[in-house]
Design a protein around this motif. Structure first.
Motif, PDB file in Angstrom:
ATOM      1  N   ASP A 168       0.832  -1.204   0.000  1.00 16.57           N
ATOM      2  CA  ASP A 168       0.000   0.000   0.000  1.00 16.57           C
ATOM      3  C   ASP A 168       0.868   1.256   0.000  1.00 16.57           C
ATOM      4  OD1 ASP A 168      -2.501  -1.317   0.076  1.00 16.57           O
ATOM      5  OD2 ASP A 168      -2.271  -1.658   2.226  1.00 16.57           O
ATOM      6  N   LEU A 169       1.930   1.232   0.790  1.00 18.46           N
ATOM      7  CA  LEU A 169       2.817   2.394   0.862  1.00 18.46           C
ATOM      8  C   LEU A 169       3.513   2.637  -0.470  1.00 18.46           C
ATOM      9  CD1 LEU A 169       4.381   1.835   4.402  1.00 18.46           C
ATOM     10  CD2 LEU A 169       2.439   3.269   3.758  1.00 18.46           C
TER      11      LEU A 169
ATOM     12  N   ARG B  59       1.101   7.046  -6.339  1.00 16.61           N
ATOM     13  CA  ARG B  59       0.153   6.912  -7.433  1.00 16.61           C
ATOM     14  C   ARG B  59      -1.267   7.253  -6.974  1.00 16.61           C
ATOM     15  NH1 ARG B  59      -0.047   7.702 -12.650  1.00 16.61           N
ATOM     16  NH2 ARG B  59      -1.899   6.708 -13.546  1.00 16.61           N
ATOM     17  N   ASP B  60      -1.625   6.876  -5.746  1.00 14.49           N
ATOM     18  CA  ASP B  60      -2.947   7.208  -5.218  1.00 14.49           C
ATOM     19  C   ASP B  60      -3.136   8.719  -5.099  1.00 14.49           C
ATOM     20  OD1 ASP B  60      -3.851   4.642  -5.051  1.00 14.49           O
ATOM     21  OD2 ASP B  60      -3.406   4.384  -2.930  1.00 14.49           O
ATOM     22  N   ILE B  61      -2.083   9.404  -4.678  1.00 18.86           N
ATOM     23  CA  ILE B  61      -2.161  10.866  -4.548  1.00 18.86           C
ATOM     24  C   ILE B  61      -2.388  11.509  -5.914  1.00 18.86           C
ATOM     25  CG2 ILE B  61      -0.853  12.939  -3.931  1.00 18.86           C
ATOM     26  CD1 ILE B  61       0.527  11.299  -1.762  1.00 18.86           C
ATOM     27  N   VAL B  62      -1.666  11.036  -6.920  1.00 19.48           N
ATOM     28  CA  VAL B  62      -1.829  11.575  -8.284  1.00 19.48           C
ATOM     29  C   VAL B  62      -3.234  11.291  -8.802  1.00 19.48           C
ATOM     30  CG1 VAL B  62      -1.041  11.383 -10.674  1.00 19.48           C
ATOM     31  CG2 VAL B  62       0.626  11.426  -8.812  1.00 19.48           C
ATOM     32  N   ASP B  63      -3.723  10.059  -8.599  1.00 19.88           N
ATOM     33  CA  ASP B  63      -5.061   9.696  -9.078  1.00 19.88           C
ATOM     34  C   ASP B  63      -6.138  10.554  -8.412  1.00 19.88           C
ATOM     35  OD1 ASP B  63      -4.085   7.791 -10.790  1.00 19.88           O
ATOM     36  OD2 ASP B  63      -4.458   6.093  -9.439  1.00 19.88           O
ATOM     37  N   HIS B  64      -6.018  10.778  -7.111  1.00 19.19           N
ATOM     38  CA  HIS B  64      -7.012  11.603  -6.425  1.00 19.19           C
ATOM     39  C   HIS B  64      -6.940  13.058  -6.893  1.00 19.19           C
ATOM     40  CE1 HIS B  64      -7.670   8.193  -3.788  1.00 19.19           C
ATOM     41  NE2 HIS B  64      -8.647   8.857  -3.185  1.00 19.19           N
ATOM     42  N   ALA B  65      -5.727  13.546  -7.144  1.00 19.14           N
ATOM     43  CA  ALA B  65      -5.584  14.913  -7.640  1.00 19.14           C
ATOM     44  C   ALA B  65      -6.243  15.075  -9.008  1.00 19.14           C
ATOM     45  CB  ALA B  65      -4.108  15.295  -7.717  1.00 19.14           C
ATOM     46  N   LYS B  66      -6.229  14.013  -9.792  1.00 15.36           N
ATOM     47  CA  LYS B  66      -6.862  14.026 -11.112  1.00 15.36           C
ATOM     48  C   LYS B  66      -8.323  13.594 -11.067  1.00 15.36           C
ATOM     49  CE  LYS B  66      -2.602  12.978 -13.692  1.00 15.36           C
ATOM     50  NZ  LYS B  66      -1.943  12.015 -14.618  1.00 15.36           N
ATOM     51  N   LEU B  67      -8.838  13.337  -9.843  1.00 13.53           N
ATOM     52  CA  LEU B  67     -10.209  12.849  -9.646  1.00 13.53           C
ATOM     53  C   LEU B  67     -10.437  11.549 -10.413  1.00 13.53           C
ATOM     54  CD1 LEU B  67     -12.257  16.179  -9.818  1.00 13.53           C
ATOM     55  CD2 LEU B  67     -11.331  15.007  -7.805  1.00 13.53           C
ATOM     56  N   LYS B  68      -9.419  10.709 -10.393  1.00 13.35           N
ATOM     57  CA  LYS B  68      -9.502   9.402 -11.027  1.00 13.35           C
ATOM     58  C   LYS B  68      -9.611   8.360  -9.917  1.00 13.35           C
ATOM     59  CE  LYS B  68      -6.958   6.290 -14.119  1.00 13.35           C
ATOM     60  NZ  LYS B  68      -5.682   6.105 -14.879  1.00 13.35           N
TER      61      LYS B  68
ATOM     62  N   THR C 240     -13.027  -0.567  -5.899  1.00 14.67           N
ATOM     63  CA  THR C 240     -12.660  -1.946  -5.593  1.00 14.67           C
ATOM     64  C   THR C 240     -13.183  -2.331  -4.217  1.00 14.67           C
ATOM     65  OG1 THR C 240     -10.543  -1.326  -4.584  1.00 14.67           O
ATOM     66  CG2 THR C 240     -10.551  -1.719  -6.969  1.00 14.67           C
ATOM     67  N   ARG C 241     -13.070  -3.608  -3.885  1.00 17.09           N
ATOM     68  CA  ARG C 241     -13.494  -4.099  -2.564  1.00 17.09           C
ATOM     69  C   ARG C 241     -12.621  -3.510  -1.463  1.00 17.09           C
ATOM     70  NH1 ARG C 241     -13.730  -5.001   1.895  1.00 17.09           N
ATOM     71  NH2 ARG C 241     -14.493  -6.795   3.083  1.00 17.09           N
ATOM     72  N   GLU C 242     -11.331  -3.355  -1.723  1.00 19.82           N
ATOM     73  CA  GLU C 242     -10.394  -2.893  -0.706  1.00 19.82           C
ATOM     74  C   GLU C 242     -10.315  -1.370  -0.688  1.00 19.82           C
ATOM     75  OE1 GLU C 242      -9.561  -4.993  -3.166  1.00 19.82           O
ATOM     76  OE2 GLU C 242      -9.790  -6.868  -2.023  1.00 19.82           O
ATOM     77  N   TYR C 243     -10.004  -0.820   0.484  1.00 23.30           N
ATOM     78  CA  TYR C 243      -9.729   0.605   0.596  1.00 23.30           C
ATOM     79  C   TYR C 243      -8.372   0.896  -0.032  1.00 23.30           C
ATOM     80  CZ  TYR C 243     -13.438   0.766   4.130  1.00 23.30           C
ATOM     81  OH  TYR C 243     -14.629   0.669   4.798  1.00 23.30           O
ATOM     82  N   ASN C 244      -8.227   2.072  -0.659  1.00 17.86           N
ATOM     83  CA  ASN C 244      -6.918   2.444  -1.170  1.00 17.86           C
ATOM     84  C   ASN C 244      -6.054   2.999  -0.037  1.00 17.86           C
ATOM     85  OD1 ASN C 244      -7.371   5.379  -0.938  1.00 17.86           O
ATOM     86  ND2 ASN C 244      -8.784   5.119  -2.655  1.00 17.86           N
ATOM     87  N   THR C 245      -4.812   3.301  -0.339  1.00 16.81           N
ATOM     88  CA  THR C 245      -3.859   3.706   0.695  1.00 16.81           C
ATOM     89  C   THR C 245      -4.287   4.986   1.405  1.00 16.81           C
ATOM     90  OG1 THR C 245      -2.102   2.717  -0.633  1.00 16.81           O
ATOM     91  CG2 THR C 245      -1.432   4.147   1.167  1.00 16.81           C
ATOM     92  N   LEU C 246      -4.754   5.973   0.643  1.00 17.62           N
ATOM     93  CA  LEU C 246      -5.175   7.230   1.252  1.00 17.62           C
ATOM     94  C   LEU C 246      -6.371   7.026   2.168  1.00 17.62           C
ATOM     95  CD1 LEU C 246      -4.774   9.827  -1.652  1.00 17.62           C
ATOM     96  CD2 LEU C 246      -3.406   9.617   0.432  1.00 17.62           C
ATOM     97  N   GLN C 247      -7.286   6.171   1.772  1.00 14.96           N
ATOM     98  CA  GLN C 247      -8.435   5.876   2.631  1.00 14.96           C
ATOM     99  C   GLN C 247      -8.000   5.209   3.928  1.00 14.96           C
ATOM    100  OE1 GLN C 247     -10.718   3.673  -0.364  1.00 14.96           O
ATOM    101  NE2 GLN C 247     -12.401   5.113  -0.068  1.00 14.96           N
ATOM    102  N   LYS C 248      -7.108   4.243   3.832  1.00  9.78           N
ATOM    103  CA  LYS C 248      -6.625   3.562   5.035  1.00  9.78           C
ATOM    104  C   LYS C 248      -5.942   4.541   5.982  1.00  9.78           C
ATOM    105  CE  LYS C 248      -5.931  -1.068   3.057  1.00  9.78           C
ATOM    106  NZ  LYS C 248      -4.952  -2.149   2.801  1.00  9.78           N
ATOM    107  N   MET C 249      -5.140   5.441   5.432  1.00  2.81           N
ATOM    108  CA  MET C 249      -4.427   6.397   6.269  1.00  2.81           C
ATOM    109  C   MET C 249      -5.387   7.413   6.883  1.00  2.81           C
ATOM    110  SD  MET C 249      -0.998   6.994   3.940  1.00  2.81           S
ATOM    111  CE  MET C 249      -0.216   8.035   5.163  1.00  2.81           C
TER     112      MET C 249
END
Length: 290
Positions: free
Chosen positions: A166-167, A172-181, A185-194
């Motif tokens: 996840d780390l 990549r999660d930060i970039v995707d969220h910045a682009k609203l992408k 999925t079933r699992e939480y992404n890294t930003l959600q977990k944090m």
């Protein structure tokens, strides 16, 4: 006949919606709404309590002879009449109409937070304290039960604890969220977990601990708690700061829900069912004709 039955079963299996999954358990959904409901009443009653003394200090003592004020909300007489102000670390801002001096035109009154943002709307410290402590105990009890249950059933380890993988995905999660992408999925992404981990294991426990440290009745039971936090005034400042961070989390949380698809997200936390992204289709390579 067997061939026809097998073909029919295959068609039904192919037609089944595999993107709709059961994501949130009843217990997760129940605690989510209990916490949301409790925090709403705690926030508005807490702002009413803050109005009784709209200053924050660092240290064990406060008063005119001390220079340890880091936040102050009030009203002052100026050449233009009564004005509201908010002072943060010595920097003063005019907040007339919102903080310090607010109310209907011609009926303004000096109060830190306006009447529409407090419970009750009129000044009543006793009622505000009753509401605040009632929902604080509900939140504390529910959080403790949730923590024990989540440790037993593996929810924390399975769904909330960030893994090494996840780390690695964090940039990549930060970039995707910045682009609203968003990836559903079933699992939480890294930003959600944090973010969820920060709220459940840092901010909420910190609110509870600092709340206990400010209670005079708890000083005889836990006399060392006040000392660890640097005094009652520092505990009050930490309590207020944690509240601000929780409000910021709520704002970002709502914005992410709207951006990711509010219907899908609300259905998940109300019914438990969540629509995920369809599986990627891999195109099989074809032989080139000679």
């Amino acid at each position: 006949m067997d061939t026809v039955a097998n073909n029919h079963s295959a068609v039904e299996a192919e037609g089944k919606d595999t993107t709709l999954i059961y994501r949130q358990s009843r217990w997760t959904r129940l605690t989510h709404w209990i916490w949301a409901f409790s925090l709403f009443f705690m926030l508005l009653s807490g702002l009413q309590i803050f109005n009784a003394r709209p200053q924050l200090y660092v240290g064990k003592q406060s008063g005119f002879e001390f220079n340890n004020t880091i936040l102050q909300i009030g009203a002052e007489n100026t050449a233009n009449g009564q004005r509201g102000f908010t002072e943060i670390f010595g920097h003063r801002f005019d907040t007339t109409g919102v903080l310090g001096w607010s109310g209907p035109p011609g009926q303004e009154t000096p109060r830190a937070f306006p009447s529409w943002a407090t419970i009750p709307s009129y000044y009543d410290l006793g009622t505000a304290r009753v509401v605040h402590f009632f929902f604080a105990w509900i939140l504390t009890t529910t959080l403790l039960i949730w923590l024990i249950a989540s440790l037993v059933n593996g929810h924390i380890r399975r769904d909330l604890a960030p893994r090494v993988s996840d780390l690695r995905k964090l940039p990549r999660d930060i970039v995707d969220h910045a682009k609203l992408k968003f990836h559903h999925t079933r699992e939480y992404n890294t930003l959600q977990k944090m973010a969820y981990g920060g709220v459940l294991f840092v901010l909420l426990p910190l609110m509870i601990v600092t709340g206990l440290a400010m209670s005079p009745s708890m000083n005889s039971v836990l006399p060392w708690l006040n000392e660890i936090l640097g005094g009652r005034q520092t505990a009050r400042t930490i309590h207020f700061t944690a509240m601000v961070l929780l409000v910021l989390f709520f704002v970002v949380h709502i914005l992410m829900i709207l951006a990711a698809g509010p219907i899908n997200e609300l259905r998940s936390i109300i019914t438990g069912w969540y629509r995920t992204d369809p599986p990627a289709k891999h195109v099989e390579p074809t032989e080139r004709s000679a």
